[in-house]
Design an enzyme around this catalytic site. Structure first.
Site, PDB file in Angstrom:
ATOM      1  N   ASN A 114     -19.744  11.148  -1.445  1.00 57.43           N
ATOM      2  CA  ASN A 114     -18.823  10.986  -2.579  1.00 57.43           C
ATOM      3  C   ASN A 114     -17.674  11.995  -2.542  1.00 57.43           C
ATOM      4  O   ASN A 114     -16.532  11.648  -2.826  1.00 57.43           O
ATOM      5  CB  ASN A 114     -19.579  11.096  -3.909  1.00 57.43           C
ATOM      6  CG  ASN A 114     -20.586   9.977  -4.086  1.00 57.43           C
ATOM      7  OD1 ASN A 114     -20.619   9.048  -3.274  1.00 57.43           O
ATOM      8  ND2 ASN A 114     -21.413  10.056  -5.112  1.00 57.43           N
ATOM      9  N   THR A 159      28.587  -7.455 -12.751  1.00 60.35           N
ATOM     10  CA  THR A 159      27.546  -7.434 -13.778  1.00 60.35           C
ATOM     11  C   THR A 159      27.225  -8.901 -14.012  1.00 60.35           C
ATOM     12  O   THR A 159      28.116  -9.757 -13.901  1.00 60.35           O
ATOM     13  CB  THR A 159      28.026  -6.777 -15.093  1.00 60.35           C
ATOM     14  OG1 THR A 159      29.076  -7.580 -15.638  1.00 60.35           O
ATOM     15  CG2 THR A 159      28.530  -5.360 -14.879  1.00 60.35           C
ATOM     16  N   HIS A 160      25.966  -9.197 -14.290  1.00 66.74           N
ATOM     17  CA  HIS A 160      25.508 -10.592 -14.436  1.00 66.74           C
ATOM     18  C   HIS A 160      25.819 -11.425 -13.195  1.00 66.74           C
ATOM     19  O   HIS A 160      25.990 -12.638 -13.292  1.00 66.74           O
ATOM     20  CB  HIS A 160      26.137 -11.263 -15.663  1.00 66.74           C
ATOM     21  CG  HIS A 160      26.114 -10.431 -16.910  1.00 66.74           C
ATOM     22  ND1 HIS A 160      25.122 -10.512 -17.864  1.00 66.74           N
ATOM     23  CD2 HIS A 160      26.958  -9.451 -17.350  1.00 66.74           C
ATOM     24  CE1 HIS A 160      25.367  -9.651 -18.843  1.00 66.74           C
ATOM     25  NE2 HIS A 160      26.462  -8.977 -18.546  1.00 66.74           N
ATOM     26  N   SER A 281      17.063 -20.831  13.573  1.00 67.04           N
ATOM     27  CA  SER A 281      16.265 -21.924  13.029  1.00 67.04           C
ATOM     28  C   SER A 281      15.760 -22.770  14.188  1.00 67.04           C
ATOM     29  O   SER A 281      16.424 -22.907  15.206  1.00 67.04           O
ATOM     30  CB  SER A 281      17.124 -22.764  12.103  1.00 67.04           C
ATOM     31  OG  SER A 281      16.581 -24.052  11.968  1.00 67.04           O
ATOM     32  N   LYS A 287      22.229 -21.961  12.595  1.00 73.26           N
ATOM     33  CA  LYS A 287      21.718 -20.988  11.634  1.00 73.26           C
ATOM     34  C   LYS A 287      21.501 -19.592  12.196  1.00 73.26           C
ATOM     35  O   LYS A 287      21.085 -19.422  13.337  1.00 73.26           O
ATOM     36  CB  LYS A 287      20.384 -21.475  11.059  1.00 73.26           C
ATOM     37  CG  LYS A 287      20.505 -22.684  10.173  1.00 73.26           C
ATOM     38  CD  LYS A 287      20.885 -22.304   8.756  1.00 73.26           C
ATOM     39  CE  LYS A 287      19.778 -21.566   8.103  1.00 73.26           C
ATOM     40  NZ  LYS A 287      19.453 -22.069   6.788  1.00 73.26           N
ATOM     41  N   ASN A 289      19.583 -16.426  10.338  1.00 76.15           N
ATOM     42  CA  ASN A 289      18.887 -16.128   9.079  1.00 76.15           C
ATOM     43  C   ASN A 289      18.604 -14.641   8.892  1.00 76.15           C
ATOM     44  O   ASN A 289      18.284 -13.948   9.856  1.00 76.15           O
ATOM     45  CB  ASN A 289      17.576 -16.905   9.018  1.00 76.15           C
ATOM     46  CG  ASN A 289      17.802 -18.403   8.958  1.00 76.15           C
ATOM     47  OD1 ASN A 289      18.797 -18.859   8.402  1.00 76.15           O
ATOM     48  ND2 ASN A 289      16.906 -19.149   9.564  1.00 76.15           N
ATOM     49  N   GLU A 294      14.706 -10.544   4.094  1.00 76.12           N
ATOM     50  CA  GLU A 294      13.838 -11.458   3.344  1.00 76.12           C
ATOM     51  C   GLU A 294      12.394 -10.972   3.358  1.00 76.12           C
ATOM     52  O   GLU A 294      11.692 -11.022   2.349  1.00 76.12           O
ATOM     53  CB  GLU A 294      13.909 -12.873   3.924  1.00 76.12           C
ATOM     54  CG  GLU A 294      15.205 -13.598   3.602  1.00 76.12           C
ATOM     55  CD  GLU A 294      15.278 -14.962   4.258  1.00 76.12           C
ATOM     56  OE1 GLU A 294      15.472 -15.944   3.545  1.00 76.12           O
ATOM     57  OE2 GLU A 294      15.132 -15.057   5.497  1.00 76.12           O
ATOM     58  N   GLN A 326     -14.903   1.944  -3.209  1.00 76.81           N
ATOM     59  CA  GLN A 326     -14.653   1.703  -1.784  1.00 76.81           C
ATOM     60  C   GLN A 326     -13.451   0.753  -1.612  1.00 76.81           C
ATOM     61  O   GLN A 326     -12.795   0.759  -0.578  1.00 76.81           O
ATOM     62  CB  GLN A 326     -15.912   1.100  -1.152  1.00 76.81           C
ATOM     63  CG  GLN A 326     -15.786   0.750   0.311  1.00 76.81           C
ATOM     64  CD  GLN A 326     -17.149   0.459   0.908  1.00 76.81           C
ATOM     65  OE1 GLN A 326     -17.991   1.340   1.009  1.00 76.81           O
ATOM     66  NE2 GLN A 326     -17.390  -0.779   1.274  1.00 76.81           N
ATOM     67  N   LYS A 329      -9.408   1.557  -0.530  1.00 73.22           N
ATOM     68  CA  LYS A 329      -8.798   1.880   0.757  1.00 73.22           C
ATOM     69  C   LYS A 329      -7.853   0.821   1.296  1.00 73.22           C
ATOM     70  O   LYS A 329      -6.749   1.138   1.755  1.00 73.22           O
ATOM     71  CB  LYS A 329      -9.874   2.194   1.779  1.00 73.22           C
ATOM     72  CG  LYS A 329     -10.456   3.561   1.536  1.00 73.22           C
ATOM     73  CD  LYS A 329     -11.670   3.830   2.380  1.00 73.22           C
ATOM     74  CE  LYS A 329     -12.565   4.781   1.640  1.00 73.22           C
ATOM     75  NZ  LYS A 329     -13.038   4.250   0.339  1.00 73.22           N
TER      76      LYS A 329
HETATM   77  N1  ARG Z   1     -17.739   4.053   1.958  1.00 66.24           N
HETATM   78  C1  ARG Z   1     -17.826   4.694   0.703  1.00 66.24           C
HETATM   79  C2  ARG Z   1     -16.505   4.605  -0.039  1.00 66.24           C
HETATM   80  O1  ARG Z   1     -15.543   4.286   0.580  1.00 66.24           O
HETATM   81  C3  ARG Z   1     -18.166   6.131   0.891  1.00 66.24           C
HETATM   82  C4  ARG Z   1     -18.904   6.745  -0.259  1.00 66.24           C
HETATM   83  C5  ARG Z   1     -20.209   6.110  -0.414  1.00 66.24           C
HETATM   84  N2  ARG Z   1     -20.997   6.747  -1.384  1.00 66.24           N
HETATM   85  C6  ARG Z   1     -22.093   6.181  -1.874  1.00 66.24           C
HETATM   86  N3  ARG Z   1     -22.735   6.845  -2.768  1.00 66.24           N
HETATM   87  N4  ARG Z   1     -22.524   5.025  -1.469  1.00 66.24           N
HETATM   88  O2  ARG Z   1     -16.390   4.815  -1.215  1.00 66.24           O
END
Ligand code: ARG
Length: 476
Positions: A114, A159-160, A281, A287, A289, A294, A326, A329
């Site tokens: 943790n 503007t606008h 295109s 064309k 583009n 974009e 988790q 990420k």
């Molecule tokens: N893979 C977990 C995460 O990204 C790591 C921490 C996991 N902790 C646990 N008590 N299961 O959060």
């Protein structure tokens, strides 16, 4: 040993983990990119444990050496990431046990995944933010260079999306400089709250071992320790803050993109996208583009989505750590990758933009963009502004009927609307005068814009130096 027995919690469980559960809960496919930080964090933690005599020097050096080897193996591709080992932390620890034997098992003393995972993410993010800060400096340098190169070009300001008043093209570009300057300041501010060392918080309550978290922080170059162990493993606002700052930056990137797309259309014709940055295109041979802008505009959507994902994921969680977290990420990694790439491509793309001076100036001289200046002329010579507005409104309507711009009317015509008009009105109505008389702070007069450019250049110089020191601090 099978991987099931290798699981740290194996002894508590009577059954093997279901395969579906293993793959459902695994994060290794995406958190493997944290390996360098996980290793660095473990080395620092291990050194601290030895310094505090929580483990022996001998065990510590075996661990440090083994884990360093693992880092090099991963770099060379000599490492098989294993889904049944869930995440990057357990993958590395299992390999360490295979390499150096039972001493490996001492590494996790006074630590939990943790606090480990949040350490890794903080180290990752501070490095990435340092790169993004550099790119925001680079992009702004490009804008300043363009502003200097095209200092005399006048375009219609809108503007606008209706032509409003002429401005220097440089002035318009420098507006983006200011936006990206604030974006950078926001990220730099966020960096303070990213740069906090959570180890020692362990699972949630702290640890009974006589650790020296300050020493670990020093080794990892963190200026600050987390103040509360529950907060340290519970909170992800440092990520939210980054995602919010990144989203705002993408709003700016997207608006710039929108303008480039409009400007490169035949209807505007203000700029031409260089061939190397355009695509064609598959059906229409004529064309060309603007796919790069974009896609930048389009990618803003996923960056905003990533912020929403994290806010929504966190909002109902009780303290402290929950496995939901988790899910922080992928949105984070995606935003980092997307923002970095968008900034990079624009730094290369913008200097290559072909600017059509004639089209811009032609557009600026049609559509009564000098009407405000005609009204101001009357005001300066004694008329109340509201009266002047009404008077020039009539002149404009007359011009529309005659299909003539204000500067194309004769003094004789103008006198019919007000006796105040004299020959010098025509000087006032020229594009150059309209622009250059706007010397108010932050206005579009050439002298003000040149000042803004010079000031920007000074700022950028300082940022380059600052970025160097950031890099030294954060990249190992
Ligand atoms: N893979 C977990 C995460 O990204 C790591 C921490 C996991 N902790 C646990 N008590 N299961 O959060």
């Amino acid at each position: 040993m099978t991987n099931d027995q290798k699981k740290p919690w194996g002894s508590r469980f009577a059954e093997k983990t279901d395969r579906t559960v293993e793959s459902f809960t695994a994060s290794i496919a995406f958190d493997k990119r944290l390996y360098g930080y996980d290793i660095e964090g473990s080395i620092a933690h291990c050194r601290m444990l030895a310094k505090q005599s929580i483990i022996s020097e001998d065990d510590a050096s075996q661990i440090v050496e083994g884990i360093g080897r693992i880092g090099r193996d991963i770099e060379r591709g000599n490492f098989e990431f294993d889904e049944s080992l869930e995440d990057i932390h357990m993958n590395i620890e299992a390999r360490l046990t295979a390499e150096v034997g039972r001493v490996a098992e001492r590494l996790h003393t006074a630590r939990s995944r943790n606090d480990q995972v949040v350490l890794d993410v903080r180290m990752y993010l501070r490095d990435e933010v340092a790169i993004i800060l550099t790119r925001l400096t680079g992009l702004r340098q490009v804008l300043v260079d363009l502003a200097r190169r095209y200092i005399d070009i006048i375009m219609p300001g809108y503007t606008h999306l209706q032509r409003a008043q002429p401005v220097l093209f440089s002035h318009h570009l420098m507006a983006y400089y200011e936006m990206f300057k604030r974006d950078r300041a926001r990220l730099k501010e966020a960096l303070k709250r990213i740069n906090v060392m959570p180890l020692g918080s362990a699972a949630l309550a702290g640890t009974t071992y006589p650790i020296d978290a300050e020493y670990t922080a020093e080794l990892l170059e963190f200026p600050e320790l987390s103040a509360n162990s529950v907060d340290a493993v519970s909170s992800r606002d440092f990520i939210m803050e980054f995602l919010a700052a990144a989203s705002i930056c993408m709003v700016h990137m997207s608006r710039l993109s929108e303008e480039l797309i409009l400007w490169s259309s035949a209807e505007f014709g203000f700029v031409e996208i260089p061939d190397a940055f355009a695509t064609g295109s598959s059906i229409m041979p004529q064309k060309k583009n603007p796919d790069v802008p974009e896609l930048v505009r389009g990618r803003a959507g996923r960056v905003f989505g990533n912020l929403m994902a994290l806010l929504t994921m966190m909002k109902g969680l009780p303290l402290s750590y929950n496995r939901d977290m988790q899910e922080d990420k992928e949105p984070l990694f995606d935003t980092v990758d997307t923002l970095k790439r968008c900034l990079e491509v624009y730094e290369k793309f913008l200097p290559r933009l072909k600017v059509n001076e004639t089209a811009m100036e032609k557009a600026a001289s049609r559509g009564f963009l000098n009407a405000t200046d005609m009204a101001d002329y009357l005001v300066t010579r004694g008329m109340a502004f509201r009266d002047a507005h009404r008077c020039v409104g009539k002149v404009v309507r007359y011009g529309v009927d005659q299909n003539k711009e204000l500067q194309e009317l004769s003094l004789h015509d103008l006198k019919k609307f007000s006796q105040i008009f004299e020959e010098d009105i025509f000087e006032i109505l020229t594009l150059e005068q309209i622009v250059n008389r706007r010397v108010s702070a932050g206005g579009t007069a050439k002298e003000s814009v040149v000042k803004a450019i010079d000031k920007a250049q000074e700022t950028l110089k300082l940022e380059v130096v600052e970025v160097e020191s950031l890099k030294r601090k954060t990249s190992r």
